[in-house]
Motif scaffolding. Structure first.
Motif, PDB file in Angstrom:
ATOM      1  N   LEU A 137       7.217  10.748   3.882  1.00 54.23           N
ATOM      2  CA  LEU A 137       7.070   9.290   3.898  1.00 54.23           C
ATOM      3  C   LEU A 137       6.315   8.817   2.660  1.00 54.23           C
ATOM      4  O   LEU A 137       6.681   7.795   2.057  1.00 54.23           O
ATOM      5  CB  LEU A 137       6.331   8.851   5.168  1.00 54.23           C
ATOM      6  N   LYS A 138       5.284   9.537   2.271  1.00 57.41           N
ATOM      7  CA  LYS A 138       4.537   9.177   1.058  1.00 57.41           C
ATOM      8  C   LYS A 138       5.450   9.203  -0.161  1.00 57.41           C
ATOM      9  O   LYS A 138       5.388   8.316  -1.029  1.00 57.41           O
ATOM     10  CB  LYS A 138       3.360  10.129   0.844  1.00 57.41           C
ATOM     11  N   ALA A 139       6.312  10.218  -0.238  1.00 62.03           N
ATOM     12  CA  ALA A 139       7.237  10.309  -1.364  1.00 62.03           C
ATOM     13  C   ALA A 139       8.181   9.109  -1.393  1.00 62.03           C
ATOM     14  O   ALA A 139       8.482   8.562  -2.459  1.00 62.03           O
ATOM     15  CB  ALA A 139       8.032  11.616  -1.277  1.00 62.03           C
ATOM     16  N   GLU A 140       8.632   8.676  -0.209  1.00 59.67           N
ATOM     17  CA  GLU A 140       9.483   7.494  -0.126  1.00 59.67           C
ATOM     18  C   GLU A 140       8.748   6.269  -0.657  1.00 59.67           C
ATOM     19  O   GLU A 140       9.305   5.476  -1.421  1.00 59.67           O
ATOM     20  CB  GLU A 140       9.919   7.239   1.319  1.00 59.67           C
ATOM     21  N   CYS A 141       7.502   6.112  -0.221  1.00 61.02           N
ATOM     22  CA  CYS A 141       6.711   4.954  -0.643  1.00 61.02           C
ATOM     23  C   CYS A 141       6.417   5.006  -2.141  1.00 61.02           C
ATOM     24  O   CYS A 141       6.436   3.974  -2.824  1.00 61.02           O
ATOM     25  CB  CYS A 141       5.407   4.885   0.158  1.00 61.02           C
ATOM     26  N   ASP A 142       6.145   6.183  -2.657  1.00 58.51           N
ATOM     27  CA  ASP A 142       5.908   6.326  -4.101  1.00 58.51           C
ATOM     28  C   ASP A 142       7.143   5.895  -4.884  1.00 58.51           C
ATOM     29  O   ASP A 142       7.039   5.189  -5.899  1.00 58.51           O
ATOM     30  CB  ASP A 142       5.560   7.779  -4.446  1.00 58.51           C
ATOM     31  N   PHE A 177       0.967   2.313   1.339  1.00 63.22           N
ATOM     32  CA  PHE A 177       0.954   3.517   2.170  1.00 63.22           C
ATOM     33  C   PHE A 177      -0.461   4.059   2.325  1.00 63.22           C
ATOM     34  O   PHE A 177      -0.879   4.420   3.431  1.00 63.22           O
ATOM     35  CB  PHE A 177       1.852   4.586   1.556  1.00 63.22           C
ATOM     36  N   GLN A 178      -1.189   4.125   1.225  1.00 64.58           N
ATOM     37  CA  GLN A 178      -2.542   4.684   1.279  1.00 64.58           C
ATOM     38  C   GLN A 178      -3.433   3.905   2.231  1.00 64.58           C
ATOM     39  O   GLN A 178      -4.271   4.485   2.933  1.00 64.58           O
ATOM     40  CB  GLN A 178      -3.149   4.705  -0.129  1.00 64.58           C
TER      41      GLN A 178
END
Length: 225
Positions: free
Chosen positions: A139-144, A152-153
């Protein structure tokens, strides 16, 4: 999927080695958690885990793996048990022969590091944590990629259950957005997180039809007391 990697790992090619290495990296911690029930010393447990994965990488431990058996989680746990049984036999043989002073894995004076639950519970707990962490990374990779790294953070605590609803007003003010906009972000990322968890669970199964059952198993994992 994990089973795809297992099948790809057959043989001695560079691709096979890479597939095995990735599997070992992904599921190292559940193996350590299981071994800690028989090894009093954390470093000894990690040494044994390293030895297990070295055995996997150097040999053909997964060559007879059959995806039709279902969960990769179950197959991996069985492989670890088999390895520890062989290690126990070797350790006892060395001790009887006097070649080395080795404490057997089932020595009666060992204090279990996890007094509640079973070794299988410890393995499943760490497996569940690994799955959730990998889903969160996805999910973090998607948001990045979509430019939502900052969002996200800040929203991550709500995804992990570490923040209360009342904190959202303060966060909206901090991010200089409307509270309703933040609420939509939270709702959207929660849905995406659930989707990422399902995808990660499905990776460890031979058939998508098993996903719902495995999701229920994941949620039912006994928590450490």
């Amino acid at each position: 999927t994990c089973w795809t990697k297992v099948l790809a790992s057959h043989g001695d090619s560079t691709l096979a080695t890479a597939a095995l290495s990735e599997l070992c990296h992904d599921y190292y911690e559940p193996v350590v958690a299981f071994i800690r029930y028989s090894e009093r010393d954390p470093e000894s447990a990690r040494d044994l885990a390293h030895a297990f994965f070295a055995h996997v990488l150097d040999g053909h431990a997964f060559d007879k793996a059959d995806p039709n058996r279902g969960r990769f989680r179950s197959y991996l746990l069985g492989a670890v048990k088999h390895f520890l049984a062989a290690h126990r036999v070797k350790a006892n043989r060395l001790k009887r022969g006097g070649d080395a002073e080795v404490m057997p894995l089932d020595a009666p004076d060992m204090d279990p590091p996890h007094p509640s639950g079973s070794p299988e519970d410890a393995f499943d707990r760490r497996w569940a944590t690994t799955v959730l962490d990998r889903a969160l990374d996805a999910l973090k990779a998607e948001c990045d990629d979509s430019g939502y790294t900052t969002v996200f953070q800040h929203i991550r605590p709500w995804l992990m259950g570490d923040a209360s609803h009342g904190d959202q007003a303060k966060l909206a003010e901090q991010l200089q957005i409307e509270p309703n906009t933040l609420k939509r972000h939270v709702s959207r990322l929660r849905k995406r997180y659930r989707h990422c968890v399902r995808e990660e669970v499905a990776r460890t199964l031979a058939s998508p039809a098993q996903t719902e059952e495995e999701m229920r198993s994941l949620l039912a994992v006994p928590q450490k007391k």
